[in-house]
Design a protein around this motif. Sequence first.
Motif, PDB file in Angstrom:
ATOM      1  N   LEU A  30       0.807  -1.216   0.000  1.00  0.00           N
ATOM      2  CA  LEU A  30       0.000   0.000   0.000  1.00  0.00           C
ATOM      3  C   LEU A  30       0.843   1.270   0.000  1.00  0.00           C
ATOM      4  N   HIS A  31       0.414   2.199  -0.855  1.00  0.00           N
ATOM      5  CA  HIS A  31       1.028   3.517  -0.970  1.00  0.00           C
ATOM      6  C   HIS A  31      -0.093   4.544  -0.818  1.00  0.00           C
ATOM      7  N   VAL A  32       0.146   5.577  -0.015  1.00  0.00           N
ATOM      8  CA  VAL A  32      -0.924   6.510   0.344  1.00  0.00           C
ATOM      9  C   VAL A  32      -0.517   7.942   0.011  1.00  0.00           C
ATOM     10  N   LEU A  33      -1.473   8.670  -0.558  1.00  0.00           N
ATOM     11  CA  LEU A  33      -1.258  10.073  -0.932  1.00  0.00           C
ATOM     12  C   LEU A  33      -2.435  10.877  -0.401  1.00  0.00           C
ATOM     13  N   VAL A  34      -2.166  11.832   0.468  1.00  0.00           N
ATOM     14  CA  VAL A  34      -3.214  12.629   1.102  1.00  0.00           C
ATOM     15  C   VAL A  34      -3.036  14.092   0.686  1.00  0.00           C
ATOM     16  N   THR A  35      -4.106  14.727   0.222  1.00  0.00           N
ATOM     17  CA  THR A  35      -4.007  16.127  -0.191  1.00  0.00           C
ATOM     18  C   THR A  35      -3.993  17.045   1.033  1.00  0.00           C
ATOM     19  N   LYS A  36      -3.571  18.272   0.813  1.00  0.00           N
ATOM     20  CA  LYS A  36      -3.501  19.255   1.894  1.00  0.00           C
ATOM     21  C   LYS A  36      -4.874  19.469   2.525  1.00  0.00           C
ATOM     22  N   THR A  37      -5.901  19.614   1.693  1.00  0.00           N
ATOM     23  CA  THR A  37      -7.257  19.810   2.219  1.00  0.00           C
ATOM     24  C   THR A  37      -7.726  18.582   2.987  1.00  0.00           C
ATOM     25  N   ALA A  38      -7.364  17.404   2.488  1.00  0.00           N
ATOM     26  CA  ALA A  38      -7.775  16.164   3.154  1.00  0.00           C
ATOM     27  C   ALA A  38      -7.172  16.046   4.549  1.00  0.00           C
ATOM     28  N   TRP A  39      -5.943  16.528   4.734  1.00  0.00           N
ATOM     29  CA  TRP A  39      -5.355  16.487   6.068  1.00  0.00           C
ATOM     30  C   TRP A  39      -6.199  17.288   7.051  1.00  0.00           C
ATOM     31  N   GLY A  40      -6.678  18.451   6.606  1.00  0.00           N
ATOM     32  CA  GLY A  40      -7.527  19.261   7.466  1.00  0.00           C
ATOM     33  C   GLY A  40      -8.827  18.561   7.815  1.00  0.00           C
ATOM     34  N   ILE A  41      -9.396  17.861   6.833  1.00  0.00           N
ATOM     35  CA  ILE A  41     -10.652  17.151   7.077  1.00  0.00           C
ATOM     36  C   ILE A  41     -10.416  15.929   7.972  1.00  0.00           C
ATOM     37  N   LEU A  42      -9.312  15.238   7.766  1.00  0.00           N
ATOM     38  CA  LEU A  42      -8.963  14.133   8.663  1.00  0.00           C
ATOM     39  C   LEU A  42      -8.855  14.629  10.104  1.00  0.00           C
ATOM     40  N   SER A  43      -8.233  15.776  10.261  1.00  0.00           N
ATOM     41  CA  SER A  43      -8.086  16.356  11.591  1.00  0.00           C
ATOM     42  C   SER A  43      -9.435  16.638  12.231  1.00  0.00           C
ATOM     43  N   ALA A  44     -10.363  17.182  11.430  1.00  0.00           N
ATOM     44  CA  ALA A  44     -11.677  17.573  11.962  1.00  0.00           C
ATOM     45  C   ALA A  44     -12.610  16.389  12.164  1.00  0.00           C
ATOM     46  N   GLU A  45     -12.544  15.391  11.279  1.00  0.00           N
ATOM     47  CA  GLU A  45     -13.537  14.309  11.296  1.00  0.00           C
ATOM     48  C   GLU A  45     -13.053  13.037  11.991  1.00  0.00           C
ATOM     49  N   VAL A  46     -11.741  12.820  12.016  1.00  0.00           N
ATOM     50  CA  VAL A  46     -11.221  11.555  12.528  1.00  0.00           C
ATOM     51  C   VAL A  46     -10.363  11.751  13.771  1.00  0.00           C
ATOM     52  N   TRP A  47      -9.506  12.755  13.740  1.00  0.00           N
ATOM     53  CA  TRP A  47      -8.691  13.062  14.916  1.00  0.00           C
ATOM     54  C   TRP A  47      -9.422  14.056  15.814  1.00  0.00           C
ATOM     55  N   ASP A  48      -8.736  14.578  16.799  1.00  0.00           N
ATOM     56  CA  ASP A  48      -9.361  15.475  17.764  1.00  0.00           C
ATOM     57  C   ASP A  48      -9.237  16.945  17.380  1.00  0.00           C
ATOM     58  N   GLY A  49      -9.009  17.208  16.120  1.00  0.00           N
ATOM     59  CA  GLY A  49      -8.855  18.580  15.649  1.00  0.00           C
ATOM     60  C   GLY A  49      -7.412  19.033  15.601  1.00  0.00           C
ATOM     61  N   LYS A  50      -6.510  18.211  16.125  1.00  0.00           N
ATOM     62  CA  LYS A  50      -5.091  18.536  16.110  1.00  0.00           C
ATOM     63  C   LYS A  50      -4.380  17.652  15.091  1.00  0.00           C
ATOM     64  N   LEU A  51      -3.803  18.286  14.060  1.00  0.00           N
ATOM     65  CA  LEU A  51      -3.133  17.554  12.999  1.00  0.00           C
ATOM     66  C   LEU A  51      -1.688  17.265  13.395  1.00  0.00           C
ATOM     67  N   PRO A  52      -1.256  16.003  13.339  1.00  0.00           N
ATOM     68  CA  PRO A  52       0.140  15.702  13.649  1.00  0.00           C
ATOM     69  C   PRO A  52       1.075  16.485  12.731  1.00  0.00           C
ATOM     70  N   GLY A  53       2.174  16.969  13.272  1.00  0.00           N
ATOM     71  CA  GLY A  53       3.117  17.733  12.474  1.00  0.00           C
ATOM     72  C   GLY A  53       4.164  16.830  11.842  1.00  0.00           C
ATOM     73  N   GLY A  54       4.417  17.038  10.541  1.00  0.00           N
ATOM     74  CA  GLY A  54       5.438  16.246   9.864  1.00  0.00           C
ATOM     75  C   GLY A  54       4.881  14.963   9.286  1.00  0.00           C
ATOM     76  N   MET A  55       5.486  14.526   8.180  1.00  0.00           N
ATOM     77  CA  MET A  55       4.982  13.348   7.475  1.00  0.00           C
ATOM     78  C   MET A  55       5.121  12.073   8.295  1.00  0.00           C
TER      79      MET A  55
END
Length: 202
Positions: A30-55
């Motif tokens: 598996l290889h994964v590619l996440v867009t910049k906007t998707a990271w923000g949505i992951l943060s809001a919908e899946v995580w606690d609103g805090k986006l991990p820093g760094g790849m």
Amino acid sequence: MKVLLGISGASGAVYGVRTLSLLLARGADLHVLVTKTAWGILSAEVWDGKLPGGMDARRKGLARLSSSTRPFRLYAEDDFGIPFASGSNAPDAMIVAPCSMGTLGRIAHGISSSVLTRCADVALKERKPLVLVARETPLSVIHLENMLTLARAGAHVLPACPGFYHRPETVSALVDFVVSRALSCIGVDAGVLPRWGEGKEE
């Protein structure tokens, strides 16, 4: 099986996370590619609103969500050095889950303005399975025409519309229905839901 999973900026980040989890469970390379906007949505919908820093931190965060110890590769959105940006090294299959209408429209018209849309362009031209888990409602005429263009080009357009014949009792079961159908399009049995007519007998 070498699979590229794209997660674009549409609501429904859980579809991408669950696709990642099930592909790892089925042994995909598996290889994964996440867009910049998707990271923000992951943060809001899946995580606690805090986006991990760094790849590296983000890859570890996705790994924890997948509950799998199997490795996968995470690419930066602007990394045009990704192998799958060239037809000489196309993936065996590509899934975009969720797929925004903007992403879908650019893929439909061959606008390779991002790494994700370039990789999708490669999948189409190399006749590799491309599954787009479209997430929008209602659909405009423009959306529908773009979907028709992609279907004619060989893509699987799979709107995130769960079925109910398996009597889902949780949101997770609804998500699994959609993701199972997406995996089926690339020849992978997710193994989490019964097929029609294969449920438990009374």
